[in-house]
Scaffold this active site. Sequence first.
Site, PDB file in Angstrom:
ATOM      1  N   HIS A  92      69.126 -16.812  58.433  1.00 23.79           N
ATOM      2  CA  HIS A  92      70.016 -17.856  58.986  1.00 23.79           C
ATOM      3  C   HIS A  92      69.489 -19.260  58.692  1.00 23.79           C
ATOM      4  O   HIS A  92      69.650 -20.172  59.503  1.00 23.79           O
ATOM      5  CB  HIS A  92      70.193 -17.694  60.500  1.00 23.79           C
ATOM      6  N   ASN A 165      76.855 -12.984  65.997  1.00 22.31           N
ATOM      7  CA  ASN A 165      77.340 -13.053  64.616  1.00 22.31           C
ATOM      8  C   ASN A 165      78.867 -13.045  64.615  1.00 22.31           C
ATOM      9  O   ASN A 165      79.478 -12.836  65.660  1.00 22.31           O
ATOM     10  CB  ASN A 165      76.860 -11.841  63.813  1.00 22.31           C
TER      11      ASN A 165
HETATM   12 FE1  HDE Z   1      68.412 -12.607  64.386  1.00 24.96          FE
HETATM   13  N1  HDE Z   1      66.774 -13.710  63.943  1.00 24.96           N
HETATM   14  N2  HDE Z   1      67.270 -10.948  64.350  1.00 24.96           N
HETATM   15  N3  HDE Z   1      70.032 -11.431  64.651  1.00 24.96           N
HETATM   16  N4  HDE Z   1      69.549 -14.219  64.387  1.00 24.96           N
HETATM   17  C1  HDE Z   1      66.770 -15.041  63.768  1.00 24.96           C
HETATM   18  O1  HDE Z   1      65.239 -16.530  64.709  1.00 24.96           O
HETATM   19  C2  HDE Z   1      65.920 -10.927  64.419  1.00 24.96           C
HETATM   20  C3  HDE Z   1      70.063 -10.076  64.769  1.00 24.96           C
HETATM   21  C4  HDE Z   1      70.867 -14.281  64.712  1.00 24.96           C
HETATM   22  O2  HDE Z   1      71.130 -20.623  64.432  1.00 24.96           O
HETATM   23  C5  HDE Z   1      65.381 -15.615  63.664  1.00 24.96           C
HETATM   24  O3  HDE Z   1      65.311 -18.766  65.037  1.00 24.96           O
HETATM   25  C6  HDE Z   1      65.460  -9.586  64.581  1.00 24.96           C
HETATM   26  C7  HDE Z   1      71.326  -9.622  65.279  1.00 24.96           C
HETATM   27  C8  HDE Z   1      71.344 -15.641  64.589  1.00 24.96           C
HETATM   28  O4  HDE Z   1      68.983 -20.752  64.833  1.00 24.96           O
HETATM   29  C9  HDE Z   1      64.474 -14.392  63.883  1.00 24.96           C
HETATM   30  C10 HDE Z   1      66.585  -8.796  64.589  1.00 24.96           C
HETATM   31  C11 HDE Z   1      72.054 -10.765  65.460  1.00 24.96           C
HETATM   32  C12 HDE Z   1      70.233 -16.377  64.199  1.00 24.96           C
HETATM   33  C13 HDE Z   1      65.503 -13.275  64.041  1.00 24.96           C
HETATM   34  C14 HDE Z   1      67.701  -9.658  64.460  1.00 24.96           C
HETATM   35  C15 HDE Z   1      71.242 -11.869  65.061  1.00 24.96           C
HETATM   36  C16 HDE Z   1      69.134 -15.463  64.084  1.00 24.96           C
HETATM   37  C17 HDE Z   1      65.091 -16.409  62.436  1.00 24.96           C
HETATM   38  C18 HDE Z   1      66.646  -7.285  64.678  1.00 24.96           C
HETATM   39  C19 HDE Z   1      73.493 -10.861  65.958  1.00 24.96           C
HETATM   40  C20 HDE Z   1      70.206 -17.855  63.880  1.00 24.96           C
HETATM   41  C21 HDE Z   1      65.050 -17.851  62.881  1.00 24.96           C
HETATM   42  C22 HDE Z   1      66.260  -6.788  65.955  1.00 24.96           C
HETATM   43  C23 HDE Z   1      73.637 -10.419  67.345  1.00 24.96           C
HETATM   44  C24 HDE Z   1      69.996 -18.668  65.106  1.00 24.96           C
HETATM   45  C25 HDE Z   1      65.224 -17.806  64.300  1.00 24.96           C
HETATM   46  C26 HDE Z   1      70.037 -20.137  64.757  1.00 24.96           C
HETATM   47  C27 HDE Z   1      67.849 -15.850  63.747  1.00 24.96           C
HETATM   48  C28 HDE Z   1      65.128 -12.027  64.298  1.00 24.96           C
HETATM   49  C29 HDE Z   1      69.025  -9.162  64.390  1.00 24.96           C
HETATM   50  C30 HDE Z   1      71.741 -13.217  65.119  1.00 24.96           C
HETATM   51  C31 HDE Z   1      63.468 -14.103  62.799  1.00 24.96           C
HETATM   52  C32 HDE Z   1      64.035  -9.139  64.690  1.00 24.96           C
HETATM   53  C33 HDE Z   1      71.728  -8.169  65.592  1.00 24.96           C
HETATM   54  C34 HDE Z   1      72.753 -16.142  64.849  1.00 24.96           C
HETATM   55  O5  HDE Z   1      63.729 -14.477  65.062  1.00 24.96           O
END
Ligand code: HDE
Length: 704
Positions: A92, A165
């Site tokens: 993202h 999402n």
């Molecule tokens: Fe994320 N995800 N994600 N994700 N995600 C990040 O956090 C992570 C997942 C989502 O505008 C990171 O700040 C793991 C699902 C958005 O700043 C990080 C898993 C969904 C955003 C991270 C998921 C998301 C992130 C990278 C599996 C939808 C952007 C930078 C368990 C429900 C937020 C940050 C923004 C961002 C980890 C899966 C949505 C690395 C470990 C499912 C919208 O922490």
Amino acid sequence: MTKAKTGVLPVKGKQAKSGPEEITVSVGSGGEWHQTATGNQPSLTTNQGLPISDDQNSLRANPSGPTLLEDFILREKITHFDHERIPERIVHARGTGAHGFFELTQSLEKYTTAKVLTEVGEQTPLFTRISTVAGGSGSADTPRDVRGFAVKFYTKEGNWDLVGNNIPVFFIQDAIKFPDLIHAVKMEPDRGFPQAATAHDTFWDYISLTPESMHMVMWIMSDRTLPRSLRMIEGFGIHSFRLVNAAGESTFVKFHWRPKLGLQSTLWDEAVKIAGADPDFHRRDLFEAISTGDFPEWELAVQLFSQEEADAFPFDHLDSTKLIPEELVPLHVIGRMVLNRWPDNFFAETEQVAFCPSHVVPGIDFSNDPLLQGRLFSYLDTQLSRLGSPNFHQIPVNAPQCPFANHQRDGHMQMAQPAGRVSYEPNALAADSPREQPETGFYSAAVTETGAKGRIRAESFADHYSQARQFYRSQNAFEQAHITSALVFELSKVEHPHIREAMVGHLRHIEEDLAQRVASGLGMNELPQAPVAAVAVQELDTSPALRLIGKMKDTLEGRAVGILIADGSDAASIEAVKQAVATAGAKVQIIAVKIGEAKLANGSLLTIDSQLAGTPSVMFDAVAIILSSETAALLGKEAAAIDFVRDAFGHLKAIGFDKGGEALLITAAIEQDAGVIAIGNLDRFIAAAKTRQWDREACVRTLA
Ligand code: HDE
């Protein structure tokens, strides 16, 4: 500095309204321009407050001598510049955001104590960031990708982050698989490409070995991943959360954002061309909408269900690869979000905003979804690495807007200056130090957990194909053709035949016809073997709510129409189209070969908004071609003009034309179907502009 000349510069445009009317400029001996503070202008200073006399020349031993190490002003400026970037988000990274508010219209008091969900009429400030997933921060806005939809509510009881999402399901069931998924989709590590694309071997290799991703694959191959505007996407919290009421009873909840403008997507060929014409297409669109007061708006809706109801679902709601069809658990609209303020500074706000799914408020709690559970750890950890300090909550965009206090102290970049000798609790020395709130503080739902500990995937998570089939079967023929063609395109970019075959094998469980069409699109002579499915595929009822076309609104609101003109075009026709489009709520742009002004047939001058070469028709939802017969003949030799109309036709858009415009259409070999309309019939043109001419598609491209 030797001042050769001093003068006064008039300031043009927007700046002149808010800024000084005149700026004093002096020219130095080397010809460089200096802007000197007058009585009411602030002094330019170093970060220590030292007024700077010359910000254009570094300190040199003599006019042609070396620069001196002594120049602390130069060193401070360059050092700060060298450290301007922070690590981009691992996923993202590319995103845009805005401030706004959430207004509750329906109380959920029966289910939760959270004030943000119980105080009807209250406006809670918020910040929303919408992103792509796979590309780096400098990638384009329109690749085929999931959009992140993250909202930070600054509630009276602390910040609540709903980090979702634009697709209601996810690729994987367990957080431990996330690093592998992301490594597979990102640029391949040996070559550093492709950027922001799933169409490569490592992604499909991983997917073909991860059957749980098949439902998500159907969604990402649909046009949901090609949004027309970020104002026209849905948002989903994906996981089940819990709402907890005053009696401590909990109810499961899924959160949905629904755009007021309805859903709209582009076509694949269009999205690819937009990336070249305007890589900032979505960011610019959001910026322009907010800055012209056309505030994007979404409804917040919830699906509420009990454990008993969940037990009767034909899937496990704790599995993030599954959704709950609206037909099974209806959506209740409880409020609206309006984005009405663009950030002052992109870096300070949009880049530094730190979302964490673990940021909840009393009355909202987590479910046991193993993907959510992993996220509760990941986001705090990533913010520490990205923002570099446990004090990231003090950055204005991250700081709660309610009072907050505790005994956490110090750390990198501490901005607060807590007074007094007590930084612990319990204590009997500071009567005014922060204390626990047993009645109103956060509490977890009292859930009983039983069973053997282990690295276990629940058997109820084993069905990987039924909802993928349900999704595919719920789409209409155009949507199915787009999914099928997207799969052919993506897999055609995969070099290893065994990966293509493995994928087509999975598709056989989803729909035999889908597999057949993809196989034929990939030139396979035989259908590959389907892998063994862990459980039998269920025949679930189709869900019309899963369709994209079904959620498009019959409106032009929030969209744009381009009018291609030239010298000699008919003023009345242009004006009529402009009026009709504006009445329908859309923007108009006048395009010509040159910017400046065009001299119309009646001798009047019309300002041109954009140059044809830089403004292809992919920037618009519909186009009108208003030309004289002479200019139509000239434009017929102009490649950009031919592309303008051919692309509009190929992208299934309405095309309006007058007599001269018609001549250009004939030169471009455009067939006159129901969406190619003489602008004398303006009502028909506007009606056609609101939608795509789906029936045309079979005439313009071969779909799988
Ligand atoms: Fe994320 N995800 N994600 N994700 N995600 C990040 O956090 C992570 C997942 C989502 O505008 C990171 O700040 C793991 C699902 C958005 O700043 C990080 C898993 C969904 C955003 C991270 C998921 C998301 C992130 C990278 C599996 C939808 C952007 C930078 C368990 C429900 C937020 C940050 C923004 C961002 C980890 C899966 C949505 C690395 C470990 C499912 C919208 O922490």
